[in-house]
Design a protein around this motif. Structure first.
Motif, PDB file in Angstrom:
ATOM      1  N   LEU A   1      34.748  38.772  37.039  1.00  0.00           N
ATOM      2  CA  LEU A   1      34.704  39.875  37.988  1.00  0.00           C
ATOM      3  C   LEU A   1      33.873  41.032  37.446  1.00  0.00           C
ATOM      4  O   LEU A   1      33.797  41.241  36.228  1.00  0.00           O
ATOM      5  N   PRO A   2      33.284  41.821  38.340  1.00  0.00           N
ATOM      6  CA  PRO A   2      32.504  42.984  37.893  1.00  0.00           C
ATOM      7  C   PRO A   2      33.410  44.014  37.243  1.00  0.00           C
ATOM      8  O   PRO A   2      34.569  44.197  37.643  1.00  0.00           O
TER       9      PRO A   2
ATOM     10  N   ALA B   1      37.461  44.636  40.827  1.00  0.00           N
ATOM     11  CA  ALA B   1      37.604  43.220  41.129  1.00  0.00           C
ATOM     12  C   ALA B   1      37.393  42.916  42.598  1.00  0.00           C
ATOM     13  O   ALA B   1      37.008  41.813  42.968  1.00  0.00           O
ATOM     14  N   GLY B   2      37.639  43.871  43.477  1.00  0.00           N
ATOM     15  CA  GLY B   2      37.587  43.582  44.900  1.00  0.00           C
ATOM     16  C   GLY B   2      36.229  43.785  45.539  1.00  0.00           C
ATOM     17  O   GLY B   2      36.054  43.538  46.728  1.00  0.00           O
ATOM     18  N   GLU B   3      35.243  44.270  44.783  1.00  0.00           N
ATOM     19  CA  GLU B   3      33.949  44.559  45.368  1.00  0.00           C
ATOM     20  C   GLU B   3      33.074  43.310  45.422  1.00  0.00           C
ATOM     21  O   GLU B   3      33.151  42.434  44.575  1.00  0.00           O
ATOM     22  N   GLY B   4      32.218  43.253  46.434  1.00  0.00           N
ATOM     23  CA  GLY B   4      31.208  42.208  46.492  1.00  0.00           C
ATOM     24  C   GLY B   4      31.645  40.931  47.171  1.00  0.00           C
ATOM     25  O   GLY B   4      30.850  39.994  47.263  1.00  0.00           O
TER      26      GLY B   4
ATOM     27  N   MET C   1      38.070  33.214  54.351  1.00  0.00           N
ATOM     28  CA  MET C   1      38.739  34.468  54.715  1.00  0.00           C
ATOM     29  C   MET C   1      39.937  34.733  53.815  1.00  0.00           C
ATOM     30  O   MET C   1      40.149  35.858  53.348  1.00  0.00           O
ATOM     31  N   LEU C   2      40.733  33.697  53.596  1.00  0.00           N
ATOM     32  CA  LEU C   2      41.926  33.849  52.768  1.00  0.00           C
ATOM     33  C   LEU C   2      41.574  34.224  51.339  1.00  0.00           C
ATOM     34  O   LEU C   2      42.126  35.187  50.778  1.00  0.00           O
ATOM     35  N   LYS C   3      40.680  33.459  50.737  1.00  0.00           N
ATOM     36  CA  LYS C   3      40.393  33.679  49.321  1.00  0.00           C
ATOM     37  C   LYS C   3      39.672  35.005  49.098  1.00  0.00           C
ATOM     38  O   LYS C   3      39.993  35.747  48.156  1.00  0.00           O
ATOM     39  N   ALA C   4      38.694  35.324  49.953  1.00  0.00           N
ATOM     40  CA  ALA C   4      37.998  36.600  49.813  1.00  0.00           C
ATOM     41  C   ALA C   4      38.955  37.760  50.054  1.00  0.00           C
ATOM     42  O   ALA C   4      38.923  38.773  49.338  1.00  0.00           O
ATOM     43  N   GLY C   5      39.828  37.617  51.049  1.00  0.00           N
ATOM     44  CA  GLY C   5      40.786  38.672  51.325  1.00  0.00           C
ATOM     45  C   GLY C   5      41.719  38.922  50.169  1.00  0.00           C
ATOM     46  O   GLY C   5      42.004  40.081  49.815  1.00  0.00           O
ATOM     47  N   ASN C   6      42.202  37.870  49.528  1.00  0.00           N
ATOM     48  CA  ASN C   6      43.139  38.054  48.422  1.00  0.00           C
ATOM     49  C   ASN C   6      42.433  38.571  47.177  1.00  0.00           C
ATOM     50  O   ASN C   6      43.025  39.320  46.389  1.00  0.00           O
ATOM     51  N   LEU C   7      41.182  38.207  46.982  1.00  0.00           N
ATOM     52  CA  LEU C   7      40.437  38.755  45.843  1.00  0.00           C
ATOM     53  C   LEU C   7      40.215  40.253  46.017  1.00  0.00           C
ATOM     54  O   LEU C   7      40.241  41.011  45.036  1.00  0.00           O
ATOM     55  N   ARG C   8      40.016  40.694  47.235  1.00  0.00           N
ATOM     56  CA  ARG C   8      39.887  42.128  47.476  1.00  0.00           C
ATOM     57  C   ARG C   8      41.222  42.835  47.203  1.00  0.00           C
ATOM     58  O   ARG C   8      41.252  43.934  46.639  1.00  0.00           O
ATOM     59  N   GLN C   9      42.326  42.209  47.591  1.00  0.00           N
ATOM     60  CA  GLN C   9      43.643  42.769  47.279  1.00  0.00           C
ATOM     61  C   GLN C   9      43.874  42.821  45.773  1.00  0.00           C
ATOM     62  O   GLN C   9      44.493  43.753  45.255  1.00  0.00           O
ATOM     63  N   LEU C  10      43.374  41.808  45.076  1.00  0.00           N
ATOM     64  CA  LEU C  10      43.512  41.776  43.616  1.00  0.00           C
ATOM     65  C   LEU C  10      42.881  43.014  42.988  1.00  0.00           C
ATOM     66  O   LEU C  10      43.447  43.628  42.074  1.00  0.00           O
ATOM     67  N   GLY C  11      41.709  43.394  43.497  1.00  0.00           N
ATOM     68  CA  GLY C  11      41.052  44.584  42.967  1.00  0.00           C
ATOM     69  C   GLY C  11      41.825  45.855  43.215  1.00  0.00           C
ATOM     70  O   GLY C  11      41.779  46.793  42.414  1.00  0.00           O
ATOM     71  N   LEU C  12      42.575  45.891  44.321  1.00  0.00           N
ATOM     72  CA  LEU C  12      43.362  47.076  44.644  1.00  0.00           C
ATOM     73  C   LEU C  12      44.635  47.165  43.811  1.00  0.00           C
ATOM     74  O   LEU C  12      45.010  48.244  43.347  1.00  0.00           O
ATOM     75  N   HIS C  13      45.312  46.047  43.634  1.00  0.00           N
ATOM     76  CA  HIS C  13      46.626  46.052  42.979  1.00  0.00           C
ATOM     77  C   HIS C  13      46.559  45.786  41.475  1.00  0.00           C
ATOM     78  O   HIS C  13      47.441  46.223  40.732  1.00  0.00           O
TER      79      HIS C  13
ATOM     80  N   VAL D   1      42.023  43.217  36.075  1.00  0.00           N
ATOM     81  CA  VAL D   1      41.670  41.797  35.993  1.00  0.00           C
ATOM     82  C   VAL D   1      40.159  41.633  35.834  1.00  0.00           C
ATOM     83  O   VAL D   1      39.375  42.223  36.574  1.00  0.00           O
ATOM     84  N   GLN D   2      39.777  40.823  34.865  1.00  0.00           N
ATOM     85  CA  GLN D   2      38.363  40.540  34.586  1.00  0.00           C
ATOM     86  C   GLN D   2      37.976  39.097  34.863  1.00  0.00           C
ATOM     87  O   GLN D   2      36.812  38.796  35.102  1.00  0.00           O
ATOM     88  N   ARG D   3      38.981  38.189  34.835  1.00  0.00           N
ATOM     89  CA  ARG D   3      38.693  36.761  35.000  1.00  0.00           C
ATOM     90  C   ARG D   3      39.763  36.131  35.890  1.00  0.00           C
ATOM     91  O   ARG D   3      40.953  36.446  35.761  1.00  0.00           O
ATOM     92  N   VAL D   4      39.324  35.232  36.774  1.00  0.00           N
ATOM     93  CA  VAL D   4      40.230  34.484  37.637  1.00  0.00           C
ATOM     94  C   VAL D   4      39.971  32.999  37.422  1.00  0.00           C
ATOM     95  O   VAL D   4      38.825  32.551  37.470  1.00  0.00           O
ATOM     96  N   TYR D   5      41.043  32.228  37.207  1.00  0.00           N
ATOM     97  CA  TYR D   5      40.929  30.788  36.984  1.00  0.00           C
ATOM     98  C   TYR D   5      41.494  30.037  38.179  1.00  0.00           C
ATOM     99  O   TYR D   5      42.488  30.461  38.780  1.00  0.00           O
ATOM    100  N   THR D   6      40.870  28.909  38.510  1.00  0.00           N
ATOM    101  CA  THR D   6      41.361  28.088  39.610  1.00  0.00           C
ATOM    102  C   THR D   6      41.196  26.615  39.292  1.00  0.00           C
ATOM    103  O   THR D   6      40.353  26.243  38.461  1.00  0.00           O
ATOM    104  N   TRP D   7      42.020  25.777  39.944  1.00  0.00           N
ATOM    105  CA  TRP D   7      42.017  24.333  39.744  1.00  0.00           C
ATOM    106  C   TRP D   7      41.838  23.659  41.103  1.00  0.00           C
ATOM    107  O   TRP D   7      42.546  23.991  42.066  1.00  0.00           O
ATOM    108  N   ASN D   8      40.899  22.717  41.183  1.00  0.00           N
ATOM    109  CA  ASN D   8      40.676  21.985  42.433  1.00  0.00           C
ATOM    110  C   ASN D   8      40.337  20.540  42.123  1.00  0.00           C
ATOM    111  O   ASN D   8      39.553  20.259  41.207  1.00  0.00           O
TER     112      ASN D   8
END
Length: 357
Positions: A177-178, A182-185, A302-314, A318-325
């Motif tokens: 994240l920048p 975290a929620g920008e961009g 929409m879901l993932k971008a929306g929650n990443l923006r919330q992450l930046g607010l709350h 946070v500098q790094r986000v990990y995910t498993w797929n």
């Protein structure tokens, strides 16, 4: 080598009590394994968080087997076992960690054999294990397709030697994240026509908990499973509250973004982010799901971008986000790539059929 003794480890009531020494040694082994694989502490947990994670609940029985040797009864390795209690009663999961100084001395084999015996005695016919592998860790295992992503390293060799088969491969990705927020961009999180986003932190609103439980249940059937012998999980409001309580006990903050179909009021999907308050620079992506009948509306983005923006607010630290797929889940991988996630490694899901004789 002094003969090994493999035995159950009883969890202490607190990490601060005198009888917690054995558990603290086990917690140290789990963290040492993560540092060895990834070269950092991003997947390490405090002993208190580990104790909360490893406690049994109404839906899961969790047990630890430890291997000891020597007059001081030093713990050389541990096997963590999880047994579902409300669904998938034919299965168990296993994670074995051996102290780096005690490897190639039969510790891992002894723990695996004891874990299989315990699982079989409980009527479990299928045992599932996971291995983690840093990207670029070596040539892939024999075979084509997903198996080619898993390197022929010590973890894979151990799983094969114990008789496990590779059934599913998950890509592990990281989003850096920048520094200025975290929620920008990220894309505008406004939902498309006919949908609205709903957010909550830590606890699902009572009015939505039953619908949210159905989404969590669908996650167990709609996510790719490869060849894993799993059936749908059973989720209800008490299980949602159980999961929320576990996260609180581990010291995690949880952000959930759900999308609601405005005409019907139905929750059409959700995504979850978790942040360990003891490690505020790191977040972990948990479930992301869009119900089949609502797909094709770009709700996943929409879901993932929306929650990443919330992450930046709350959680602005946070500098790094990990995910498993699952590697076969091309749709979700494409969304992650658009958001800036990049692969750092792979997780292998292995399975073994046990003899119940």
């Amino acid at each position: 080598m002094t003969p090994l003794v493999v035995e159950l480890l009883v969890l202490p009531q607190s990490t601060e009590l005198p009888d917690a020494d054995g558990f603290l040694a086990v917690a140290g082994l789990f963290n040492a394994q993560q540092r060895e694989i990834w070269g950092n502490d991003d997947f390490c947990e405090t002993p208190r968080a580990q104790l909360a994670r490893l406690r049994s609940t109404p839906t899961r029985r969790r047990q630890l087997l430890v291997a000891r040797a020597g007059s001081a009864q030093v713990i050389l390795g541990v096997a963590q076992l999880n047994f579902p209690l409300t669904d998938n009663l034919h299965t168990g999961t296993m994670n074995v960690v051996v102290d780096a100084r005690a490897r190639r001395r039969g510790v891992g084999a002894a723990l695996c054999a004891a874990a299989e015996e315990l699982a079989a005695a409980d009527g479990r016919r299928t045992l599932i294990a996971e291995t983690d592998h840093l990207l670029g860790g070596g040539e892939g295992t024999a075979g084509e397709g997903p198996a080619s992503f898993i390197p022929q390293d010590a973890a894979a060799s151990y799983a094969l030697a114990c008789g496990f088969r590779l059934e599913l491969v998950e890509r592990i990705s990281r989003l850096d994240l920048p520094a200025d927020g975290a929620g920008e961009g990220f894309p505008d999180s406004a939902a498309g026509a006919g949908y609205e986003l709903v957010f909550w932190q830590d606890a699902c609103p009572d009015a939505l908990v039953d619908a949210y439980a159905q989404l969590r249940q669908k996650m167990s059937t709609d996510a790719p499973l490869g060849g894993l012998d799993l059936v749908p999980e059973v989720w209800d409001a008490p299980r949602v509250r159980e999961a929320e309580g576990k996260a609180r006990g581990m010291g995690y903050g949880v952000l959930v973004c759900a999308v609601r179909h405005t005409a019907s009021g139905e929750l059409a999907g959700h995504t979850v982010l978790e942040v360990a308050r003891s490690k505020p620079a790191v977040a972990y992506q948990d479930d992301t799901l869009v119900l089949q009948r609502h797909r094709g509306n770009r709700l996943g983005m929409m879901l993932k971008a929306g929650n990443l923006r919330q992450l930046g607010l709350h959680f602005p630290e946070v500098q790094r986000v990990y995910t498993w797929n699952a590697e076969e889940n091309r749709y979700m991988l494409a969304i992650n790539e658009q958001l800036g996630f990049r692969p750092i490694g792979y997780a292998g899901e292995w399975q073994k059929e046990l003899s119940l004789d």
